[in-house]
Scaffold this active site. Structure first.
Site, PDB file in Angstrom:
ATOM      1  N   CYS A  52      96.144  45.883  10.117  1.00  0.00           N
ATOM      2  CA  CYS A  52      94.779  45.497   9.720  1.00  0.00           C
ATOM      3  C   CYS A  52      94.612  43.980   9.765  1.00  0.00           C
ATOM      4  O   CYS A  52      95.406  43.250   9.185  1.00  0.00           O
ATOM      5  CB  CYS A  52      94.490  46.025   8.320  1.00  0.00           C
ATOM      6  N   CYS A  55      94.068  42.438   6.036  1.00  0.00           N
ATOM      7  CA  CYS A  55      95.057  42.484   4.952  1.00  0.00           C
ATOM      8  C   CYS A  55      95.718  41.104   4.782  1.00  0.00           C
ATOM      9  O   CYS A  55      95.859  40.345   5.739  1.00  0.00           O
ATOM     10  CB  CYS A  55      96.119  43.544   5.250  1.00  0.00           C
ATOM     11  N   HIS A 121      93.859  47.319   0.983  1.00  0.00           N
ATOM     12  CA  HIS A 121      93.278  47.952   2.157  1.00  0.00           C
ATOM     13  C   HIS A 121      92.520  49.241   1.815  1.00  0.00           C
ATOM     14  O   HIS A 121      91.542  49.589   2.480  1.00  0.00           O
ATOM     15  CB  HIS A 121      94.417  48.279   3.132  1.00  0.00           C
ATOM     16  N   ASN A 186      78.416  46.637   6.153  1.00  0.00           N
ATOM     17  CA  ASN A 186      78.329  47.928   6.830  1.00  0.00           C
ATOM     18  C   ASN A 186      79.509  48.750   6.374  1.00  0.00           C
ATOM     19  O   ASN A 186      80.647  48.331   6.550  1.00  0.00           O
ATOM     20  CB  ASN A 186      78.407  47.772   8.350  1.00  0.00           C
ATOM     21  N   SER A 194      84.159  49.081  11.889  1.00  0.00           N
ATOM     22  CA  SER A 194      85.347  49.511  12.618  1.00  0.00           C
ATOM     23  C   SER A 194      86.636  49.292  11.831  1.00  0.00           C
ATOM     24  O   SER A 194      87.719  49.597  12.315  1.00  0.00           O
ATOM     25  CB  SER A 194      85.417  48.793  13.976  1.00  0.00           C
ATOM     26  N   HIS A 197      89.138  48.400   5.690  1.00  0.00           N
ATOM     27  CA  HIS A 197      89.464  47.389   4.672  1.00  0.00           C
ATOM     28  C   HIS A 197      88.151  46.861   4.091  1.00  0.00           C
ATOM     29  O   HIS A 197      87.276  46.441   4.844  1.00  0.00           O
ATOM     30  CB  HIS A 197      90.276  46.244   5.296  1.00  0.00           C
ATOM     31  N   HIS A 199      85.127  44.999   3.219  1.00  0.00           N
ATOM     32  CA  HIS A 199      84.654  43.679   3.618  1.00  0.00           C
ATOM     33  C   HIS A 199      83.163  43.686   3.916  1.00  0.00           C
ATOM     34  O   HIS A 199      82.573  44.740   4.151  1.00  0.00           O
ATOM     35  CB  HIS A 199      85.409  43.183   4.863  1.00  0.00           C
ATOM     36  N   GLN A 201      79.830  40.903   5.589  1.00  0.00           N
ATOM     37  CA  GLN A 201      79.583  39.832   6.539  1.00  0.00           C
ATOM     38  C   GLN A 201      78.493  38.915   6.019  1.00  0.00           C
ATOM     39  O   GLN A 201      77.706  39.300   5.153  1.00  0.00           O
ATOM     40  CB  GLN A 201      79.135  40.401   7.885  1.00  0.00           C
TER      41      GLN A 201
HETATM   42  O1  LIG Z   1      80.066  42.807  13.347  1.00  0.00           O
HETATM   43  P1  LIG Z   1      80.700  44.150  13.593  1.00  0.00           P
HETATM   44  O2  LIG Z   1      81.218  44.762  12.325  1.00  0.00           O
HETATM   45  O3  LIG Z   1      81.727  44.104  14.674  1.00  0.00           O
HETATM   46  O4  LIG Z   1      79.525  45.071  14.143  1.00  0.00           O
HETATM   47  C1  LIG Z   1      78.662  45.853  13.375  1.00  0.00           C
HETATM   48  O5  LIG Z   1      77.760  45.081  12.587  1.00  0.00           O
HETATM   49  C2  LIG Z   1      76.849  44.243  13.294  1.00  0.00           C
HETATM   50  C3  LIG Z   1      75.911  43.601  12.302  1.00  0.00           C
HETATM   51  O6  LIG Z   1      75.112  44.548  11.609  1.00  0.00           O
HETATM   52  C4  LIG Z   1      76.093  45.007  14.380  1.00  0.00           C
HETATM   53  O7  LIG Z   1      75.401  44.090  15.177  1.00  0.00           O
HETATM   54  C5  LIG Z   1      77.046  45.828  15.257  1.00  0.00           C
HETATM   55  O8  LIG Z   1      76.286  46.626  16.122  1.00  0.00           O
HETATM   56  C6  LIG Z   1      77.913  46.714  14.351  1.00  0.00           C
HETATM   57  O9  LIG Z   1      78.796  47.469  15.124  1.00  0.00           O
END
Ligand SMILES: O=P(O)(O)O[C@H]1O[C@H](CO)[C@@H](O)[C@H](O)[C@H]1O
Ligand SMILES: O=P(O)(O)O[C@H]1O[C@H](CO)[C@@H](O)[C@H](O)[C@H]1O
Lengths: 383, 383
Positions: A52, A55, A121, A186, A194, A197, A199, A201
């Site tokens: 990961c 981590c 994690h 997300n 994806s 873990h 997190h 943004q």
């Molecule tokens: O930034 P990541 O986690 O790779 O990507 C994810 O979040 C982003 C922000 O909402 C989006 O634009 C991507 O389509 C989504 O897969």
């Protein structure tokens, strides 16, 4: 229900915060589902995963090594959607051409961060205690402060907050003043995430994006039309009295399914007092916010006994804002989860919704009632 | 590319038709993908499926039997989102209460239809010839005509079109005059579609939904600001000259990736002449439209050699409209497909996109170039 008829008839509800409508078709929830089944994550995760990139002590794609962090850890996104440095954009189309009239673009710079919520994690917000969530709120607050315009009246206030500093010498001040900071998470593969873990943004841009722009306009309008009173203060007060859309509340926050919710189990967390941004909160308020986040996310997981997917985001005053914008802003958090009937059946906002108008099946009141009932210990702990 | 810099820098583009912005981050397409993989439909379907509720002669959930239809077949949706008859809604909240101010709802009635595109279970628009698509356009036109306000200037025009009648005695005139008709198709399980038999839907409502409402406002504004010229006529003319976003065009229609596209391979089909609705088209135009739909959907399937999922929808003048609204309206079709890099990797419009602003990775010009190159026979026929 104060208006039981709305459980029976198709109707539209007006989202006062966005200035848009949503179509509600309560009877449609009875429709059988033969379409796509989501695959909920069934695997139990280890506390530490050597593969990961989030981590502690692991090496990321760009070759950098994560520190042995104990609470949160922040780094600049290796695949940022916006960057601090890029070539300038000078449209070459002539002012009176059709192209200049129809093809409008503007450059956007900014900075994107990833923030881990915990060194472990296998945890999610739903597993964490309010005390474990407070450091996340503090990190958000520190990052927001770090990016605030020095000219903003919020900047001085921000300096007086007593929370632990970020303590990450590798994080440098942004090279320019940005207009807006979007903090979000997300969760779950269904929501484009994806890495399990825990997190979130943070995307910071020179532009004020569409959603906060619409909200700010609506908030200002309400203030002007109602003698300076605040839409979301009034709304939290009303909901806290009506109770039928409440999921959880404490002294400082109301959490519930908004009257105008689009997603089946959409939730909004609203500060009851007029708080414009994270930097307006004191210790007690940060604790209350952490508790509210814990209560919402635990109920989500309990609802269908699954790792409930969602996108979550904070709305607050822009980083670089007029006093009028700052005063109109009101701190709140949106949770947009896609699931409808079970861990495997989601709501699709597709054809009609994309071409015409968002549509929901169960009413917000029905959704709130179910989430209220999902109180108590996290289902995973009882297994 | 007329502005090559836009392939390199992050920027926003303005959607003149909706009045909103989209964030474009071209470099971000290089990011590796470790998230959810879509499962494309691999099974080959039979021409007739005894279990399918859309195949000719089969019995539907409500006990009714489909006729042995040869081209299209229309019926009222058993699980309609809106209905013709329901109890009335009379809000009981007092005018000066906080509730009356904050909780706004209105009743919506209407009628929802399902329309099969062909008796053959295993076909899609991409498999069909223009000659097979013309009857679908005719059926849309007949249904639109059937619901037009008798007071509309379009009603008389509609009566003079010479196309085969619907020829379905079971379809009765709506019991009320509705405001708007949304014709759309969800294709593929990813887009919430639960039956592969080729079909679309039609939702007709007393309300003018959000999307067509925004577009109509923008179209009117452009007309006023530019001496009565039409936004989409000007746009199709410009794109047809610039070519870099064109996917296909013939005498009467332009199809391409709009300058402001949100979805990676989004396509818009626009009438080159000022046509307000389906009833404005003659035989040649219906043939040209059918050809354009065939060319777009075949290229979609060829792009990743898969049954390309999408939501598609027609925008045109409301059923019950002022002359000003009718004149401002311009016929066009949107295709919103989610796939990004392959049959299994899609674009997620999630956290940032839901909370802040839609975001795309590849530029519309790159997408158009790839779709142009997907010309030629349908990949399935070559296998
Ligand atoms: O930034 P990541 O986690 O790779 O990507 C994810 O979040 C982003 C922000 O909402 C989006 O634009 C991507 O389509 C989504 O897969
Ligand atoms: O009507 P269907 O095909 O059952 O349902 C599908 O299309 C509808 C209209 O876009 C959506 O509301 C549903 O979420 C989707 O699953």
């Amino acid at each position: 229900l104060s208006e039981p008829i709305l459980n029976d008839i198709s109707h539209r509800r007006y989202n006062l915060l966005r200035g848009s409508w949503v179509l509600v078709s309560p009877h449609r929830n009875k429709r059988p589902w033969q379409g796509l089944q989501e695959s909920p994550s069934k695997t139990t995760l280890p506390e530490y995963d050597p593969e990961c990139y989030l981590c502690p002590s692991n090496t990321r794609a760009n070759g950098e090594k994560n520190p042995k962090f104990e609470r949160t850890f922040v780094f600049v996104n290796d695949y940022s959607a916006v960057k601090e440095e890029q070539e300038g954009y000078h449209p070459e189309r002539k002012d009176d051409s059709l192209a200049a009239r129809l093809l409008k673009a503007e450059a956007v710079t900014g900075k994107c961060y990833v923030i881990t919520f915990s060194p472990s994690h296998h945890l999610t917000l739903a597993d964490m205690t309010p005390a474990q969530i407070v450091p996340i709120i503090e990190t958000w607050t520190n990052l927001y402060t770090m990016h605030l315009s020095p000219k903003s009246s919020l900047a001085q206030l921000a300096r007086s907050i007593s929370i632990p500093p970020l303590n990450q010498t590798d994080l440098v001040k942004p090279s320019a003043q940005y207009r807006y900071m979007q903090i979000f998470e997300n969760k779950g593969t269904t929501m484009g995430c994806s890495n399990p873990h825990p997190h979130g943004q943070i995307w910071t841009t020179t532009s004020l994006p569409e959603e906060p722009k619409h909200e700010l306009e609506q908030l200002k309008k309400y203030q002007q039309e109602h003698n300076g009173s605040h839409l979301l203060v009034d709304y939290a007060e009303l909901e806290s009295k009506e109770k039928e859309r409440t999921v959880f509340e404490n002294k400082n926050f109301w959490a519930g399914v908004p009257y105008w919710a689009v997603w089946p189990f959409e939730v909004m967390i609203v500060s009851k007092q007029h708080k414009r941004t994270l930097v307006d909160f004191d210790d007690e308020e940060r604790k209350d916010l952490a508790e509210t986040i814990a209560e919402v996310t635990r109920r989500y997981d309990n609802l269908f006994e699954t790792q409930f997917p969602y996108s979550m985001g904070l709305h607050q005053a822009p980083l670089d804002a007029t006093e009028e914008e700052i005063e109109a802003s009101h701190f709140h958090i949106h949770f947009y989860p896609p699931l409808l009937r079970s861990a495997t059946v989601r709501k699709f906002q597709v054809g009609y919704e994309m071409m015409a108008e968002p549509q929901r099946d169960i009413t917000p009141e029905q959704a709130a009632e179910r989430l209220r009932a999902c109180d108590g210990e996290l289902y995973r702990r009882k297994l």
